[in-house]
Design an enzyme around this catalytic site. Structure first.
Site: not given
Length: 176
Positions: A70, A121
Protein backbone atom coordinates in the site's frame (compact mmCIF):
# COMPACT_ATOMS: atom_id res chain seq x y z
CA UNK A 1 -17.78 -1.83 -18.03
CA UNK A 2 -20.33 -4.50 -17.23
CA UNK A 3 -20.27 -5.50 -13.61
CA UNK A 4 -19.63 -9.12 -12.71
CA UNK A 5 -22.00 -11.45 -10.91
CA UNK A 6 -21.12 -14.14 -8.41
CA UNK A 7 -22.13 -16.62 -11.11
CA UNK A 8 -19.60 -15.09 -13.53
CA UNK A 9 -16.87 -15.49 -10.92
CA UNK A 10 -17.92 -19.02 -9.98
CA UNK A 11 -17.70 -20.09 -13.63
CA UNK A 12 -14.34 -18.41 -14.22
CA UNK A 13 -11.19 -20.45 -14.61
CA UNK A 14 -8.31 -19.41 -12.38
CA UNK A 15 -6.74 -17.03 -14.89
CA UNK A 16 -10.01 -15.22 -15.61
CA UNK A 17 -10.89 -15.10 -11.90
CA UNK A 18 -7.53 -13.53 -11.03
CA UNK A 19 -7.85 -11.09 -13.95
CA UNK A 20 -11.27 -10.08 -12.64
CA UNK A 21 -10.59 -9.70 -8.91
CA UNK A 22 -6.82 -9.89 -8.52
CA UNK A 23 -6.50 -6.14 -8.02
CA UNK A 24 -8.92 -5.76 -5.11
CA UNK A 25 -5.99 -6.37 -2.76
CA UNK A 26 -3.29 -3.80 -3.56
CA UNK A 27 -0.57 -5.31 -5.77
CA UNK A 28 -1.43 -8.74 -4.30
CA UNK A 29 -3.06 -11.06 -6.86
CA UNK A 30 -1.95 -14.00 -4.68
CA UNK A 31 -5.09 -13.43 -2.59
CA UNK A 32 -7.34 -14.11 -5.58
CA UNK A 33 -5.16 -17.01 -6.74
CA UNK A 34 -5.44 -18.73 -3.36
CA UNK A 35 -9.15 -17.94 -2.98
CA UNK A 36 -10.17 -19.27 -6.41
CA UNK A 37 -10.12 -22.87 -5.16
CA UNK A 38 -12.89 -22.01 -2.67
CA UNK A 39 -15.48 -21.78 -5.48
CA UNK A 40 -18.42 -21.80 -5.63
CA UNK A 41 -19.20 -18.68 -3.63
CA UNK A 42 -22.77 -18.23 -2.43
CA UNK A 43 -22.62 -14.45 -2.87
CA UNK A 44 -20.23 -11.57 -3.42
CA UNK A 45 -20.15 -11.17 0.36
CA UNK A 46 -19.17 -14.84 0.57
CA UNK A 47 -16.37 -14.22 -1.91
CA UNK A 48 -15.14 -11.23 0.10
CA UNK A 49 -15.19 -13.29 3.30
CA UNK A 50 -13.25 -16.08 1.58
CA UNK A 51 -10.67 -13.54 0.40
CA UNK A 52 -10.41 -12.07 3.92
CA UNK A 53 -9.93 -15.59 5.28
CA UNK A 54 -7.15 -16.16 2.73
CA UNK A 55 -5.38 -13.07 4.07
CA UNK A 56 -5.95 -14.11 7.69
CA UNK A 57 -4.61 -17.62 7.01
CA UNK A 58 -1.49 -16.36 5.21
CA UNK A 59 1.88 -16.31 6.90
CA UNK A 60 2.76 -13.18 8.83
CA UNK A 61 5.46 -12.47 6.22
CA UNK A 62 2.89 -12.65 3.40
CA UNK A 63 0.55 -10.38 5.38
CA UNK A 64 3.40 -7.91 5.90
CA UNK A 65 4.11 -7.93 2.15
CA UNK A 66 0.42 -7.15 1.58
CA UNK A 67 0.55 -4.22 3.99
CA UNK A 68 3.76 -2.92 2.46
CA UNK A 69 2.17 -2.97 -1.02
CA UNK A 70 0.00 0.00 0.00
CA UNK A 71 1.14 3.56 -0.73
CA UNK A 72 1.52 6.22 1.94
CA UNK A 73 -1.61 8.34 2.26
CA UNK A 74 -1.21 11.73 0.62
CA UNK A 75 1.95 10.59 -1.16
CA UNK A 76 2.52 12.13 -4.56
CA UNK A 77 4.12 9.13 -6.18
CA UNK A 78 3.00 6.49 -8.63
CA UNK A 79 0.26 4.23 -7.27
CA UNK A 80 -2.50 2.02 -8.61
CA UNK A 81 -5.53 3.61 -10.26
CA UNK A 82 -7.68 2.33 -7.40
CA UNK A 83 -5.49 4.00 -4.77
CA UNK A 84 -5.41 7.24 -6.76
CA UNK A 85 -9.22 7.32 -6.98
CA UNK A 86 -9.68 6.47 -3.29
CA UNK A 87 -7.19 9.09 -2.12
CA UNK A 88 -8.66 11.69 -4.49
CA UNK A 89 -12.16 11.04 -3.10
CA UNK A 90 -10.80 12.06 0.32
CA UNK A 91 -8.94 15.11 -1.01
CA UNK A 92 -5.52 13.64 -0.29
CA UNK A 93 -4.33 14.58 -3.78
CA UNK A 94 -5.00 18.26 -3.05
CA UNK A 95 -3.36 18.81 0.34
CA UNK A 96 -2.00 22.31 0.89
CA UNK A 97 1.78 22.37 1.47
CA UNK A 98 1.63 22.60 5.29
CA UNK A 99 -0.85 19.74 5.58
CA UNK A 100 1.14 17.70 3.06
CA UNK A 101 4.19 18.10 5.31
CA UNK A 102 2.12 17.01 8.34
CA UNK A 103 0.98 13.90 6.48
CA UNK A 104 4.55 13.12 5.42
CA UNK A 105 5.76 13.44 9.02
CA UNK A 106 2.93 11.21 10.28
CA UNK A 107 3.56 8.68 7.50
CA UNK A 108 7.28 8.57 8.30
CA UNK A 109 6.71 8.25 12.05
CA UNK A 110 4.14 5.50 11.52
CA UNK A 111 6.28 3.56 9.04
CA UNK A 112 9.35 3.84 11.28
CA UNK A 113 7.41 2.48 14.26
CA UNK A 114 5.46 -0.32 12.56
CA UNK A 115 7.45 -1.23 9.44
CA UNK A 116 4.53 -0.73 7.05
CA UNK A 117 2.49 2.26 5.81
CA UNK A 118 -0.56 3.66 7.56
CA UNK A 119 -3.57 1.98 5.97
CA UNK A 120 -7.14 3.20 6.17
CA UNK A 121 -10.16 2.86 3.90
CA UNK A 122 -10.22 6.56 2.97
CA UNK A 123 -12.85 6.58 0.24
CA UNK A 124 -15.06 9.63 0.88
CA UNK A 125 -13.50 10.30 4.32
CA UNK A 126 -12.40 13.81 5.28
CA UNK A 127 -8.75 14.80 5.50
CA UNK A 128 -9.31 15.73 9.15
CA UNK A 129 -10.75 12.31 9.99
CA UNK A 130 -7.82 10.58 8.30
CA UNK A 131 -5.24 12.75 10.05
CA UNK A 132 -6.89 12.14 13.44
CA UNK A 133 -6.88 8.38 12.82
CA UNK A 134 -3.18 8.54 11.95
CA UNK A 135 -2.41 10.45 15.13
CA UNK A 136 -4.47 8.06 17.26
CA UNK A 137 -3.15 4.84 15.75
CA UNK A 138 0.51 5.79 16.10
CA UNK A 139 0.03 5.05 19.82
CA UNK A 140 -1.10 1.44 19.21
CA UNK A 141 1.09 -1.56 19.95
CA UNK A 142 2.58 -3.20 16.86
CA UNK A 143 0.38 -6.29 17.22
CA UNK A 144 -2.80 -4.21 17.57
CA UNK A 145 -1.86 -2.01 14.64
CA UNK A 146 -0.89 -4.97 12.46
CA UNK A 147 -4.39 -6.41 12.93
CA UNK A 148 -6.03 -2.99 12.49
CA UNK A 149 -4.14 -2.50 9.22
CA UNK A 150 -5.20 -5.96 7.97
CA UNK A 151 -8.81 -5.15 8.85
CA UNK A 152 -8.56 -1.89 6.89
CA UNK A 153 -7.08 -3.76 3.92
CA UNK A 154 -10.13 -6.03 3.96
CA UNK A 155 -12.47 -3.01 4.05
CA UNK A 156 -10.64 -1.50 1.08
CA UNK A 157 -10.86 -4.80 -0.80
CA UNK A 158 -14.59 -5.09 -0.06
CA UNK A 159 -15.18 -1.59 -1.44
CA UNK A 160 -13.16 -2.39 -4.56
CA UNK A 161 -15.00 -5.68 -5.04
CA UNK A 162 -18.30 -3.83 -4.71
CA UNK A 163 -17.22 -1.55 -7.57
CA UNK A 164 -16.57 -4.57 -9.81
CA UNK A 165 -19.71 -6.55 -9.11
CA UNK A 166 -23.47 -6.35 -9.50
CA UNK A 167 -25.12 -4.47 -6.63
CA UNK A 168 -27.26 -6.38 -4.17
CA UNK A 169 -30.42 -5.32 -6.01
CA UNK A 170 -29.16 -7.12 -9.11
CA UNK A 171 -29.19 -4.15 -11.49
CA UNK A 172 -26.47 -4.08 -14.14
CA UNK A 173 -25.01 -0.57 -13.95
CA UNK A 174 -22.68 0.56 -16.68
CA UNK A 175 -19.44 2.30 -15.69
CA UNK A 176 -17.20 4.24 -18.01
Amino acid sequence: MTRLTVEDLNQADKERFVDAVGDVYEESPWVAKRTWSEQPFSSIDGLQQAMANTVQDASQQKQLELLRAHPDLGERTEMTDESQEEQASAGLDRLPPAQYETFQTLNDTYRDKFGFPFIMAVKDESVGTIQQAMEDRIDHSRSKEFQTALNEVNVIAALRLEELTVPRDGTQEQHA
